[in-house]
Design a protein around this motif. Structure first.
Motif, PDB file in Angstrom:
ATOM      1  N   GLY A   1     -21.054   8.815  -1.549  1.00 39.68           N
ATOM      2  CA  GLY A   1     -19.841   7.791  -1.134  1.00 39.68           C
ATOM      3  C   GLY A   1     -19.207   7.263  -2.286  1.00 39.68           C
ATOM      4  O   GLY A   1     -18.535   6.035  -1.942  1.00 39.68           O
ATOM      5  N   SER A   2     -19.077   7.769  -3.633  1.00 40.54           N
ATOM      6  CA  SER A   2     -18.527   7.042  -4.630  1.00 40.54           C
ATOM      7  C   SER A   2     -17.103   7.387  -4.703  1.00 40.54           C
ATOM      8  O   SER A   2     -16.549   7.046  -5.759  1.00 40.54           O
ATOM      9  N   MET A   3     -16.689   8.263  -4.020  1.00 34.70           N
ATOM     10  CA  MET A   3     -15.076   8.798  -4.406  1.00 34.70           C
ATOM     11  C   MET A   3     -14.198   7.683  -4.329  1.00 34.70           C
ATOM     12  O   MET A   3     -14.068   7.213  -3.260  1.00 34.70           O
ATOM     13  N   ASP A   4     -13.275   7.525  -5.057  1.00 36.15           N
ATOM     14  CA  ASP A   4     -12.090   6.843  -5.128  1.00 36.15           C
ATOM     15  C   ASP A   4     -11.077   7.983  -4.966  1.00 36.15           C
ATOM     16  O   ASP A   4     -11.083   9.212  -5.416  1.00 36.15           O
ATOM     17  N   THR A   5      -9.927   7.607  -4.037  1.00 37.70           N
ATOM     18  CA  THR A   5      -9.044   8.886  -3.633  1.00 37.70           C
ATOM     19  C   THR A   5      -7.805   8.036  -3.331  1.00 37.70           C
ATOM     20  O   THR A   5      -7.698   6.756  -2.963  1.00 37.70           O
ATOM     21  N   THR A   6      -6.511   8.881  -2.792  1.00 43.96           N
ATOM     22  CA  THR A   6      -5.376   8.188  -2.245  1.00 43.96           C
ATOM     23  C   THR A   6      -5.119   9.106  -0.965  1.00 43.96           C
ATOM     24  O   THR A   6      -5.749  10.415  -0.794  1.00 43.96           O
ATOM     25  N   ILE A   7      -4.382   8.411  -0.042  1.00 43.04           N
ATOM     26  CA  ILE A   7      -3.974   9.324   1.098  1.00 43.04           C
ATOM     27  C   ILE A   7      -3.436  10.614   0.691  1.00 43.04           C
ATOM     28  O   ILE A   7      -3.773  11.689   1.611  1.00 43.04           O
TER      29      ILE A   7
ATOM     30  N   LEU B   1       0.788  -1.216   0.056  1.00 46.92           N
ATOM     31  CA  LEU B   1       0.249  -0.197   0.035  1.00 46.92           C
ATOM     32  C   LEU B   1       0.889   1.136  -0.050  1.00 46.92           C
ATOM     33  O   LEU B   1       1.808   1.198   0.956  1.00 46.92           O
ATOM     34  N   THR B   2       0.637   2.203  -1.003  1.00 42.64           N
ATOM     35  CA  THR B   2       1.616   3.401  -1.098  1.00 42.64           C
ATOM     36  C   THR B   2       0.686   4.441  -0.921  1.00 42.64           C
ATOM     37  O   THR B   2      -0.431   4.520  -1.089  1.00 42.64           O
ATOM     38  N   PRO B   3       1.374   5.660  -0.741  1.00 51.09           N
ATOM     39  CA  PRO B   3       0.570   7.042  -0.828  1.00 51.09           C
ATOM     40  C   PRO B   3      -0.121   7.262  -2.048  1.00 51.09           C
ATOM     41  O   PRO B   3      -1.083   8.045  -1.870  1.00 51.09           O
ATOM     42  N   ASN B   4       0.337   6.644  -3.121  1.00 51.38           N
ATOM     43  CA  ASN B   4      -0.563   6.765  -4.367  1.00 51.38           C
ATOM     44  C   ASN B   4      -1.335   5.527  -4.711  1.00 51.38           C
ATOM     45  O   ASN B   4      -2.265   5.594  -6.068  1.00 51.38           O
ATOM     46  N   THR B   5      -1.669   4.793  -3.682  1.00 52.45           N
ATOM     47  CA  THR B   5      -2.785   3.629  -3.957  1.00 52.45           C
ATOM     48  C   THR B   5      -3.984   4.152  -3.771  1.00 52.45           C
ATOM     49  O   THR B   5      -4.393   4.915  -2.839  1.00 52.45           O
TER      50      THR B   5
ATOM     51  N   PRO C   1      -7.322  21.773  -8.986  1.00 52.51           N
ATOM     52  CA  PRO C   1      -6.351  22.978  -8.546  1.00 52.51           C
ATOM     53  C   PRO C   1      -5.361  22.253  -7.606  1.00 52.51           C
ATOM     54  O   PRO C   1      -4.350  22.828  -7.257  1.00 52.51           O
ATOM     55  N   LEU C   2      -5.951  21.053  -6.714  1.00 49.73           N
ATOM     56  CA  LEU C   2      -5.159  20.613  -5.562  1.00 49.73           C
ATOM     57  C   LEU C   2      -4.196  19.565  -6.029  1.00 49.73           C
ATOM     58  O   LEU C   2      -3.535  19.048  -5.488  1.00 49.73           O
ATOM     59  N   GLY C   3      -4.281  19.295  -7.339  1.00 50.13           N
ATOM     60  CA  GLY C   3      -3.356  18.323  -7.709  1.00 50.13           C
ATOM     61  C   GLY C   3      -3.715  17.028  -7.518  1.00 50.13           C
ATOM     62  O   GLY C   3      -2.853  16.021  -7.243  1.00 50.13           O
ATOM     63  N   MET C   4      -4.918  16.839  -7.145  1.00 48.29           N
ATOM     64  CA  MET C   4      -5.503  15.410  -6.913  1.00 48.29           C
ATOM     65  C   MET C   4      -5.774  14.623  -8.267  1.00 48.29           C
ATOM     66  O   MET C   4      -6.837  14.226  -8.470  1.00 48.29           O
ATOM     67  N   THR C   5      -4.849  14.059  -8.821  1.00 47.08           N
ATOM     68  CA  THR C   5      -4.708  13.270  -9.898  1.00 47.08           C
ATOM     69  C   THR C   5      -5.456  12.002  -9.832  1.00 47.08           C
ATOM     70  O   THR C   5      -5.680  11.397 -11.015  1.00 47.08           O
ATOM     71  N   ARG C   6      -5.486  11.393  -8.894  1.00 46.22           N
ATOM     72  CA  ARG C   6      -6.196   9.922  -8.668  1.00 46.22           C
ATOM     73  C   ARG C   6      -7.154   9.998  -7.763  1.00 46.22           C
ATOM     74  O   ARG C   6      -7.383   9.062  -6.888  1.00 46.22           O
TER      75      ARG C   6
ATOM     76  N   GLY D   1      -7.330   4.540 -15.356  1.00 47.58           N
ATOM     77  CA  GLY D   1      -5.841   5.081 -15.036  1.00 47.58           C
ATOM     78  C   GLY D   1      -5.604   4.609 -13.276  1.00 47.58           C
ATOM     79  O   GLY D   1      -4.564   4.614 -13.003  1.00 47.58           O
ATOM     80  N   PHE D   2      -6.761   4.537 -12.789  1.00 42.19           N
ATOM     81  CA  PHE D   2      -6.577   4.075 -11.388  1.00 42.19           C
ATOM     82  C   PHE D   2      -6.020   2.526 -11.291  1.00 42.19           C
ATOM     83  O   PHE D   2      -5.456   2.202 -10.313  1.00 42.19           O
ATOM     84  N   ALA D   3      -6.440   1.853 -12.212  1.00 44.64           N
ATOM     85  CA  ALA D   3      -6.206   0.218 -12.125  1.00 44.64           C
ATOM     86  C   ALA D   3      -4.753  -0.253 -11.639  1.00 44.64           C
ATOM     87  O   ALA D   3      -4.756  -1.309 -11.022  1.00 44.64           O
ATOM     88  N   PRO D   4      -3.669   0.393 -12.176  1.00 40.31           N
ATOM     89  CA  PRO D   4      -2.503  -0.329 -11.948  1.00 40.31           C
ATOM     90  C   PRO D   4      -2.256  -0.311 -10.237  1.00 40.31           C
ATOM     91  O   PRO D   4      -1.235  -1.166  -9.915  1.00 40.31           O
ATOM     92  N   ASN D   5      -2.713   0.739  -9.368  1.00 35.85           N
ATOM     93  CA  ASN D   5      -2.522   0.597  -8.191  1.00 35.85           C
ATOM     94  C   ASN D   5      -3.781   0.973  -7.289  1.00 35.85           C
ATOM     95  O   ASN D   5      -4.099   2.157  -6.947  1.00 35.85           O
ATOM     96  N   ILE D   6      -4.687  -0.038  -7.037  1.00 35.97           N
ATOM     97  CA  ILE D   6      -5.714  -0.033  -6.482  1.00 35.97           C
ATOM     98  C   ILE D   6      -5.632  -0.885  -5.230  1.00 35.97           C
ATOM     99  O   ILE D   6      -4.855  -1.891  -5.119  1.00 35.97           O
ATOM    100  N   ALA D   7      -6.477  -0.476  -4.157  1.00 34.75           N
ATOM    101  CA  ALA D   7      -6.484  -1.360  -2.763  1.00 34.75           C
ATOM    102  C   ALA D   7      -7.769  -2.108  -2.874  1.00 34.75           C
ATOM    103  O   ALA D   7      -8.894  -1.731  -3.005  1.00 34.75           O
ATOM    104  N   ASP D   8      -7.648  -3.476  -2.873  1.00 34.07           N
ATOM    105  CA  ASP D   8      -8.583  -4.389  -2.452  1.00 34.07           C
ATOM    106  C   ASP D   8      -8.984  -4.121  -1.007  1.00 34.07           C
ATOM    107  O   ASP D   8      -8.178  -3.416  -0.369  1.00 34.07           O
ATOM    108  N   GLY D   9      -9.958  -4.729  -0.472  1.00 34.94           N
ATOM    109  CA  GLY D   9     -10.121  -4.637   1.024  1.00 34.94           C
ATOM    110  C   GLY D   9     -10.523  -5.910   1.903  1.00 34.94           C
ATOM    111  O   GLY D   9     -10.670  -7.074   1.265  1.00 34.94           O
ATOM    112  N   TRP D  10     -10.415  -5.828   2.856  1.00 32.11           N
ATOM    113  CA  TRP D  10     -10.665  -6.971   3.964  1.00 32.11           C
ATOM    114  C   TRP D  10     -11.622  -6.539   4.782  1.00 32.11           C
ATOM    115  O   TRP D  10     -12.008  -5.463   5.431  1.00 32.11           O
TER     116      TRP D  10
END
Length: 385
Positions: free
Chosen positions: A249-255, A74-78, A208-213, A221-230
């Motif tokens: 609640g449909s937002m995908d994002t990264t930390i 899990l990375t900051p860009n996941t 504007p905030l550079g929230m590219t993911r 473009g999200f597919a190469p680095n996504i988090a599955d869940g437990w």
């Protein structure tokens, strides 16, 4: 690691926030690292991401663990689920519209719509509006009531015993969490104001905030680095590719991405001072013993949390003064954002393992010190902390 050891480590991590006189300092990265490792060991959670904000600026962004059953880190860009943190972002947007006089928080949503709400029927993309035929109380629901979670709806109609949408109390009179209410406001804004909520959030915040993911709809473009869940039982679930924009609640994002929005929100970017104050000002006291299940009866005064509904977030007052928070949860997701106004300080926690939720009080304490967040109301199943 036993529970006593976990608490001791988390408490020691908290002490690093303060000097001998109790003067507040920024969190030491190693204190948060200790608390994160303790949290994962105690709860069994597979993945954890934490960002801290000081003075309205992102200070640290850290991740631990894995994003899928293969063991990829899990990375900051996941890309992770934003879940109901989406509501806080949407509410900030609605507050901007109110500041711009494009929307009146206290004017009924009915006034936005070209026709009566039940006449739209039951729309799979939004809600079962046709179920409200014969109950004119929908006409009184305002954007403020939606953001206060005071519509009278259950969380979602599909959770009702008969699967239909009902109004359970006079709108505006009490708090009862409702994603369906958020969908109603989204529907009113799109039908009546001609707004594309997904495009507006992209234009106002994400670009504007550079929230590219980050987005409210799945992007290839999200597919190469996504988090599955437990889930609670340790069963893995693949990442859901959301095909519809849902402000509830449909937002995908990264930390990394969402920490930028949280910093902007605690700074008050894009809002005049009085409207930024309105966003986090509690105006509807919470009267239930816990948040879920929704539609609970009022609790005795001594058992109610020290919290009130603000505009899409919840306001509280604790040892460090006023603060606000918002959680996000589904079967495999545990998220929280906690901010204290003094020093413009926040901690954002995202996890792709719902079991991490049990450690949130200790993790928030390690990052911010004692805040006063009403954890017993937010997470009633927590052990003592």
């Amino acid at each position: 690691m036993g529970i006593k050891r976990f608490r001791r480590l988390a408490f020691c991590a908290t002490l690093t926030l303060f000097g001998a006189t109790g003067t507040l300092a920024g969190p030491r990265p190693d204190a948060i690292d200790i608390a994160a490792h303790a949290a994962m060991a105690e709860t069994g959670a597979y993945g954890l991401a934490i960002a801290t904000i000081e003075g309205g600026k992102v200070r640290t962004v850290r991740t631990w663990g894995v994003r899928n059953a293969k063991g990829d880190p899990l990375t900051p860009n996941t890309v992770m689920y934003g879940a109901s943190l989406t509501k806080a972002v949407f509410a900030y947007f609605v507050t901007q519209l109110a500041a711009e006089k494009r929307l009146d928080l206290d004017r009924p949503i009915a006034a936005m719509l070209p026709k009566a709400l039940p006449d739209y029927g039951n729309l799979d993309a939004y809600g079962n509006w046709g179920d409200l035929a014969g109950d004119d109380r929908w006409r009184a629901i305002t954007p403020r009531m939606v953001l206060n979670h005071a519509t009278g709806f259950a969380n979602f109609a599909f959770l009702e015993p008969d699967g239909k949408l009902h109004i359970h109390f006079t709108p505006g009179t009490r708090y009862a969490y409702s994603g369906e209410g958020i969908s109603l406001l989204q529907f009113g804004m799109e039908q009546g104001l001609g707004l594309d909520v997904g495009a507006e959030l992209q234009r106002r915040f994400f670009a504007p905030l550079g929230m590219t993911r980050t987005g409210l709809k799945w992007q290839p473009g999200f597919a190469p680095n996504i988090a599955d869940g437990w889930d609670e039982h340790g069963k893995v679930e693949p990442h859901d590719q959301r095909s519809r924009i849902r402000a509830a609640g449909s937002m995908d994002t990264t930390i990394r991405d969402l920490s930028r929005w949280a910093a902007a929100a605690v700074r008050g970017d894009g809002l005049p001072a009085r409207w930024r104050a309105a966003y986090v000002k509690g105006t509807l006291p919470i009267t239930t013993r816990q948040q879920f299940p929704t539609l609970l009866p009022d609790a005795p005064a001594a058992e109610r949390p020290n919290a009130s509904a603000a505009l899409g977030v919840l306001a509280f007052t604790g040892p460090q003064g006023p603060g606000w928070f918002k959680g996000g949860h589904n079967d495999t997701t545990a998220n929280t954002l906690v901010c204290v106004e003094r020093g413009k300080r926040c901690v954002l926690i995202l996890s792709n393992d719902v079991r991490a939720e049990r450690a949130f009080p200790a993790l928030v304490r390690a990052a911010l010190g004692e805040t006063g967040v009403p954890y017993r109301w937010e997470y009633p199943g927590l052990p003592r902390y």
